[in-house]
Design an enzyme around this catalytic site. Structure first.
Site, PDB file in Angstrom:
ATOM      1  N   GLU A 130      78.084 -17.091   5.885  1.00  0.00           N
ATOM      2  CA  GLU A 130      78.534 -16.388   7.095  1.00  0.00           C
ATOM      3  C   GLU A 130      78.000 -17.068   8.356  1.00  0.00           C
ATOM      4  OE1 GLU A 130      80.849 -13.998   7.016  1.00  0.00           O
ATOM      5  OE2 GLU A 130      80.830 -14.420   4.882  1.00  0.00           O
TER       6      GLU A 130
ATOM      7  N   TRP B  22     105.675  -9.837  21.038  1.00  0.00           N
ATOM      8  CA  TRP B  22     104.590  -8.889  21.251  1.00  0.00           C
ATOM      9  C   TRP B  22     105.074  -7.676  22.028  1.00  0.00           C
ATOM     10  CZ3 TRP B  22     100.854 -10.212  18.204  1.00  0.00           C
ATOM     11  CH2 TRP B  22     100.549 -11.562  17.990  1.00  0.00           C
TER      12      TRP B  22
ATOM     13  N   TRP C 165      97.021 -10.460  20.385  1.00  0.00           N
ATOM     14  CA  TRP C 165      95.608 -10.540  19.990  1.00  0.00           C
ATOM     15  C   TRP C 165      94.685 -10.729  21.194  1.00  0.00           C
ATOM     16  CZ3 TRP C 165      93.009 -15.042  21.179  1.00  0.00           C
ATOM     17  CH2 TRP C 165      93.780 -16.204  21.381  1.00  0.00           C
TER      18      TRP C 165
END
Length: 475
Positions: free
Chosen positions: A273, A304, A357
């Site tokens: 990670e 979008w 996003w």
DNA sequence: CCTGGAGTTGTCCTA
DNA sequence: TTAGGACAACTCCAG
């Protein structure tokens, strides 16, 4: 001859331990520790980050015996003048890797050299420099796993420095005692009570989180990290972002603990990670536009939705999907959200609501104490499917299924969405499909004290799949 | 060059 | 209830 004055310019390395620029500064002369708040930068820190920064600076100042100098304004302008005023011979810092900072810092180096002040920059924030670990053809990796394998086997992470710095003999600060307060980093309204309960910004707080993780989370990390109520995660992200602990130190400590307790596999996953964090910095370095533009250009044609209402409901945790709402409220209250829940709320915004996003990235930027340009941008592009890695576009998280799987007893939901606490473990994941009777018994009135689901999951999923498909059809 | 295997994090349907 | 394949077919990367 008087000892040279060396400016240690603190940026995102707000610590004394394992700090290469600081170690070099100490060798060269008498250290003048300095921080500059530059509010004119791109992606200037959001409200939660500013709260954190205030406390992190205070902690750093304390460990410097109150001798942290503080300036506010354009570092490119202020720093050369400040260095001249204090007769500094050197200015040292640890590198930042955001595109605008790279440009600013290389210009600054030039200016300092012209003024006959020696600049020096070091790597205090990453395990590997982003220009390392290229493919054989000299171009950067675009997919995580090959990058990971290559880096691990060719460049084993260097160990951190364990030199302890205490009672550093630094140049005494002659600025006002309230200089950190006067930076104006704290909000006027006291919304940060929950944050104070969750976090202790600064090097000491970072070490505590690391130790807590090693003792309580590591043994179960691989699987436990997917369960938001378990807290098997390290919670180190804001500390890493502000450089209160180095990734090398975190990696080494966890690996050593893993060897002792035969948790090697768990430790390896944690380091993995950390290397995702490396990969984000690496990606941003090689593709500097990814913080505002789709990596995959076909997403520029994505239809979008400009839906202010749904965006607001998402932000406030009023979508009618308990796990989503719990996550968004955790974010609002604590400045943090569990990793799995981040993926789920992200998928929901981008796919079920079809909102860009970047809207999600901006909201996270303002709310997260760990807001980090590289990590935030890369992760949002990954969720949206517009990023470099080729995750099949039909991967759409179902917030109800995810909730049943990863919060089976609803304890995470109950914590952040208390109005649903009376529902059964079975019913709590999707109140909109629960019988009226059962809702009534639990004191839930849809549309009054908890919203109805704002979208139909099945319909919106099909709509998203069709939209993604239309991108492929056109090439 | 060409080839084949792999790709953080899924969901849904069917047998 | 659970396991496995379909989804739709792309790009990356190593050999």
């Amino acid at each position: 001859m008087p000892e040279q004055t060396v400016i240690m310019w603190f940026r995102q390395d707000l610590r004394l331990g394992d700090n290469p620029a600081l170690l070099t500064a100490i060798e060269k002369g008498r250290v003048l520790p300095l921080f500059i708040l530059d509010e004119g930068e791109d992606w200037a820190p959001g409200a939660a980050s500013r709260w954190w920064l205030h406390h992190s600076l205070s902690a750093l100042n304390e460990s410097l015996q109150g001798n942290l100098w503080v300036l506010k304004g354009d570092a490119g302008q202020l720093l050369p003048q400040f260095a001249k005023d204090h007769g500094a011979s050197h200015v040292f810092w640890n590198r930042c890797y955001e595109p605008s900072r790279i440009a600013r810092d290389s210009l600054l180096k030039q200016t300092l050299k012209e003024a006959e002040i020696t600049p020096g920059s070091y790597n205090g924030s990453l395990i590997w420099e982003p220009w390392e670990n290229l493919k054989k053809d000299g171009t950067p990796y675009k997919v995580f796993t090959p990058f990971y394998k290559y880096a691990i086997s060719n460049n084993p992470p260097a160990p951190p420095s364990h030199i302890s710095i205490q009672n550093l003999d630094s140049v005494e600060c002659s600025q006002d005692a309230d200089r950190i307060e006067r930076l104006g980093l704290l909000p006027k309204i006291n919304w940060y009570e929950e944050m104070t309960a969750t976090w202790q910004p600064g090097e000491t707080g970072a070490r505590q989180k690391l130790e807590h993780f090693i003792e309580n989370g590591l043994y179960d990390y691989r699987k436990g990290r997917d369960f938001p109520s378990k807290r098997s995660v390290s919670m180190l992200s804001p500390h890493l972002h502000f450089g209160e602990i180095s990734p090398r130190e975190a990696a080494q400590a966890v690996k050593q603990a893993g060897e002792i307790d035969t948790n090697e596999e768990q430790a390896e996953h944690f380091v993995r990670e950390l290397i995702w964090r490396e990969f984000s910095y690496y990606s941003l370095y090689h593709f500097p536009h990814l913080c505002q533009e789709n990596i995959k250009a076909q997403f520029n044609r994505f239809p979008w939705a400009a839906d202010e209402t749904n965006l607001l409901l998402w932000q406030k945790g009023q979508t009618g999907f308990p796990l989503i709402d719990a996550g968004m409220r955790e974010l609002w209250q604590t400045g943090y959200m569990h990793n799995r829940v981040r993926m789920i709320v992200g998928s929901f915004l981008v796919k079920n609501l079809m909102i860009h996003w970047l809207e999600g990235a901006r909201w996270f930027w303002d709310c997260l104490v760990d807001a980090d340009l590289a990590n935030n941008s890369c992760s949002w592009q990954w969720v949206a499917g517009s990023g470099a890695d080729a995750a099949p576009y039909f991967r759409i998280f179902n917030p109800v299924t995810q909730s049943q799987r990863f919060d089976p007893e609803g304890s995470y939901i109950r914590k952040y969405v208390p109005e649903l606490a009376g529902l059964s473990n079975k019913a709590i994941h999707d109140p909109s499909s629960v019988a009226q009777e059962e809702l009534q018994q639990a004191g839930v009135i849809l549309g009054e004290n908890y919203p109805r689901a704002i979208v139909d999951l099945k319909e919106s999923r099909v709509r998203a799949l069709d939209a993604y498909k239309s991108l492929a059809d056109q090439g």
